[in-house]
Design a protein around this motif. Structure first.
Motif, PDB file in Angstrom:
ATOM      1  N   LEU A 133       0.832  -1.164  -0.016  1.00 21.33           N
ATOM      2  CA  LEU A 133       0.161  -0.080   0.004  1.00 21.33           C
ATOM      3  C   LEU A 133       0.829   1.279   0.076  1.00 21.33           C
ATOM      4  O   LEU A 133       0.651   2.367  -1.025  1.00 21.33           O
ATOM      5  CB  LEU A 133      -0.946  -0.084   1.035  1.00 21.33           C
ATOM      6  N   LEU A 134       1.878   1.304   0.817  1.00 22.69           N
ATOM      7  CA  LEU A 134       2.734   2.489   1.044  1.00 22.69           C
ATOM      8  C   LEU A 134       3.439   2.696  -0.370  1.00 22.69           C
ATOM      9  O   LEU A 134       3.699   3.796  -0.715  1.00 22.69           O
ATOM     10  CB  LEU A 134       3.591   2.304   1.929  1.00 22.69           C
ATOM     11  N   SER A 135       3.998   1.655  -0.870  1.00 22.42           N
ATOM     12  CA  SER A 135       4.359   1.718  -2.447  1.00 22.42           C
ATOM     13  C   SER A 135       3.665   2.414  -3.583  1.00 22.42           C
ATOM     14  O   SER A 135       3.812   3.257  -4.261  1.00 22.42           O
ATOM     15  CB  SER A 135       4.959   0.352  -2.719  1.00 22.42           C
ATOM     16  N   ILE A 136       2.417   1.838  -3.330  1.00 23.53           N
ATOM     17  CA  ILE A 136       1.430   2.411  -4.323  1.00 23.53           C
ATOM     18  C   ILE A 136       1.022   3.928  -4.026  1.00 23.53           C
ATOM     19  O   ILE A 136       0.960   4.772  -4.741  1.00 23.53           O
ATOM     20  CB  ILE A 136       0.026   1.918  -4.309  1.00 23.53           C
ATOM     21  N   PHE A 137       0.889   4.516  -2.659  1.00 25.57           N
ATOM     22  CA  PHE A 137       0.604   5.754  -2.255  1.00 25.57           C
ATOM     23  C   PHE A 137       1.718   6.695  -2.697  1.00 25.57           C
ATOM     24  O   PHE A 137       1.822   7.649  -3.265  1.00 25.57           O
ATOM     25  CB  PHE A 137       0.307   5.796  -0.663  1.00 25.57           C
ATOM     26  N   THR A 138       2.948   5.891  -2.562  1.00 27.91           N
ATOM     27  CA  THR A 138       4.180   6.836  -2.836  1.00 27.91           C
ATOM     28  C   THR A 138       4.516   7.054  -4.296  1.00 27.91           C
ATOM     29  O   THR A 138       4.910   8.062  -4.965  1.00 27.91           O
ATOM     30  CB  THR A 138       5.590   6.185  -2.251  1.00 27.91           C
ATOM     31  N   ALA A 139       4.253   6.111  -4.908  1.00 30.44           N
ATOM     32  CA  ALA A 139       4.277   6.067  -6.466  1.00 30.44           C
ATOM     33  C   ALA A 139       3.444   7.138  -6.947  1.00 30.44           C
ATOM     34  O   ALA A 139       3.660   7.929  -7.872  1.00 30.44           O
ATOM     35  CB  ALA A 139       4.300   4.755  -7.121  1.00 30.44           C
ATOM     36  N   TYR A 140       2.298   7.062  -6.370  1.00 28.76           N
ATOM     37  CA  TYR A 140       0.969   7.986  -6.729  1.00 28.76           C
ATOM     38  C   TYR A 140       1.557   9.489  -6.614  1.00 28.76           C
ATOM     39  O   TYR A 140       1.167  10.251  -7.347  1.00 28.76           O
ATOM     40  CB  TYR A 140      -0.215   7.828  -6.080  1.00 28.76           C
ATOM     41  N   ILE A 141       1.823   9.621  -5.428  1.00 30.37           N
ATOM     42  CA  ILE A 141       2.439  10.861  -5.383  1.00 30.37           C
ATOM     43  C   ILE A 141       3.742  11.381  -6.107  1.00 30.37           C
ATOM     44  O   ILE A 141       3.881  12.690  -6.773  1.00 30.37           O
ATOM     45  CB  ILE A 141       3.051  11.146  -3.703  1.00 30.37           C
ATOM     46  N   GLY A 142       4.716  10.343  -6.376  1.00 33.33           N
ATOM     47  CA  GLY A 142       5.887  10.719  -7.203  1.00 33.33           C
ATOM     48  C   GLY A 142       5.197  11.156  -8.732  1.00 33.33           C
ATOM     49  O   GLY A 142       5.629  12.018  -9.511  1.00 33.33           O
ATOM     50  N   MET A 143       4.250  10.347  -9.062  1.00 35.06           N
ATOM     51  CA  MET A 143       3.572  10.515 -10.353  1.00 35.06           C
ATOM     52  C   MET A 143       3.159  12.098 -10.663  1.00 35.06           C
ATOM     53  O   MET A 143       2.985  12.637 -11.407  1.00 35.06           O
ATOM     54  CB  MET A 143       2.525   9.643 -10.728  1.00 35.06           C
ATOM     55  N   ILE A 144       2.547  12.542  -9.328  1.00 35.12           N
ATOM     56  CA  ILE A 144       1.570  13.771  -9.120  1.00 35.12           C
ATOM     57  C   ILE A 144       2.749  14.785  -9.444  1.00 35.12           C
ATOM     58  O   ILE A 144       2.583  15.820 -10.282  1.00 35.12           O
ATOM     59  CB  ILE A 144       1.075  13.930  -8.058  1.00 35.12           C
ATOM     60  N   MET A 145       4.095  14.504  -8.548  1.00 29.53           N
ATOM     61  CA  MET A 145       5.053  15.665  -8.642  1.00 29.53           C
ATOM     62  C   MET A 145       5.685  15.655  -9.940  1.00 29.53           C
ATOM     63  O   MET A 145       6.438  16.606 -10.301  1.00 29.53           O
ATOM     64  CB  MET A 145       5.949  15.090  -7.625  1.00 29.53           C
ATOM     65  N   LEU A 146       5.787  14.544 -10.746  1.00 28.34           N
ATOM     66  CA  LEU A 146       6.355  14.605 -12.179  1.00 28.34           C
ATOM     67  C   LEU A 146       5.374  14.976 -12.994  1.00 28.34           C
ATOM     68  O   LEU A 146       6.104  15.000 -14.151  1.00 28.34           O
ATOM     69  CB  LEU A 146       6.865  13.072 -12.130  1.00 28.34           C
ATOM     70  N   GLY A 147       4.220  15.498 -12.731  1.00 25.81           N
ATOM     71  CA  GLY A 147       3.388  15.821 -13.989  1.00 25.81           C
ATOM     72  C   GLY A 147       2.886  14.737 -14.761  1.00 25.81           C
ATOM     73  O   GLY A 147       2.584  15.180 -15.774  1.00 25.81           O
ATOM     74  N   VAL A 148       2.730  13.771 -14.267  1.00 26.33           N
ATOM     75  CA  VAL A 148       2.003  12.779 -15.019  1.00 26.33           C
ATOM     76  C   VAL A 148       0.687  13.131 -15.443  1.00 26.33           C
ATOM     77  O   VAL A 148       0.288  12.586 -16.638  1.00 26.33           O
ATOM     78  CB  VAL A 148       2.414  11.114 -14.264  1.00 26.33           C
ATOM     79  N   PHE A 149      -0.024  13.415 -14.344  1.00 25.82           N
ATOM     80  CA  PHE A 149      -1.520  13.645 -14.737  1.00 25.82           C
ATOM     81  C   PHE A 149      -1.668  15.278 -15.232  1.00 25.82           C
ATOM     82  O   PHE A 149      -0.966  16.027 -15.135  1.00 25.82           O
ATOM     83  CB  PHE A 149      -2.121  13.362 -13.312  1.00 25.82           C
ATOM     84  N   GLN A 150      -2.704  15.395 -15.753  1.00 22.90           N
ATOM     85  CA  GLN A 150      -3.109  16.624 -16.342  1.00 22.90           C
ATOM     86  C   GLN A 150      -3.260  17.852 -15.325  1.00 22.90           C
ATOM     87  O   GLN A 150      -3.369  18.864 -15.411  1.00 22.90           O
ATOM     88  CB  GLN A 150      -4.359  16.548 -17.337  1.00 22.90           C
ATOM     89  N   ARG A 151      -3.642  17.182 -14.065  1.00 22.17           N
ATOM     90  CA  ARG A 151      -3.842  18.278 -12.825  1.00 22.17           C
ATOM     91  C   ARG A 151      -3.425  17.797 -11.756  1.00 22.17           C
ATOM     92  O   ARG A 151      -3.246  16.350 -11.637  1.00 22.17           O
ATOM     93  CB  ARG A 151      -5.450  18.520 -12.747  1.00 22.17           C
TER      94      ARG A 151
END
Length: 147
Positions: free
Chosen positions: A82-100
């Protein structure tokens, strides 16, 4: 020395259990904000319903499993996942993977920015990995000491 390492493993496990308990209760306590926050994330709306109703329960059950010595090692592996998923999600947000950029988490953690949240998650991941490693070591030592 081994007893001291075992104590640290226990302390780190209690910290993880506290974080999961706190986040689950804070989601239930402020249900409307939780609902808004989950539906504001970047994943599909159909999955938001699943996350909204299952995540707090999963977090609370995981906390209980972490506190039980018999289920602790399994719970640590689930926690790591779970922590790996949460951390990867935060990383993707910070890398601008998502449109917002979605809103942050609730409770005290909402006071953290994305950078701080990532550091916090890395601390929890490190604690989790250490507890798994030491838990496996202790289990092997206990098994090898059986006559």
């Amino acid at each position: 020395m081994n007893h001291q390492k075992s104590r640290w493993t226990e302390v780190l496990t209690y910290i993880l259990a506290f974080v999961y308990t706190y986040t689950a209760i804070s989601k239930w306590y402020d249900w409307e904000a939780t609902k808004w926050s989950i539906y504001n994330q970047v994943f599909p709306e159909w999955s938001s319903v699943i996350v909204l109703y299952t995540l707090p329960a999963i977090e609370l059950v995981l906390a209980l499993l972490l506190l039980n010595g018999r289920t602790r090692l399994l719970a640590l592996w689930i926690s790591l996942f779970l922590l790996s998923i949460f951390t990867a999600y935060i990383g993707m947000i910070m890398l601008g993977v998502f449109q917002r950029v979605p809103c942050s988490c609730g409770g005290v953690i909402s006071a953290l920015g994305w950078n701080e949240h990532l550091v916090f998650n890395f601390f929890l991941l490190a604690a989790n990995i250490w507890a798994i490693f030491k838990g496996k070591q202790n289990k092997e030592q206990n098994i090898s000491s059986i006559p």
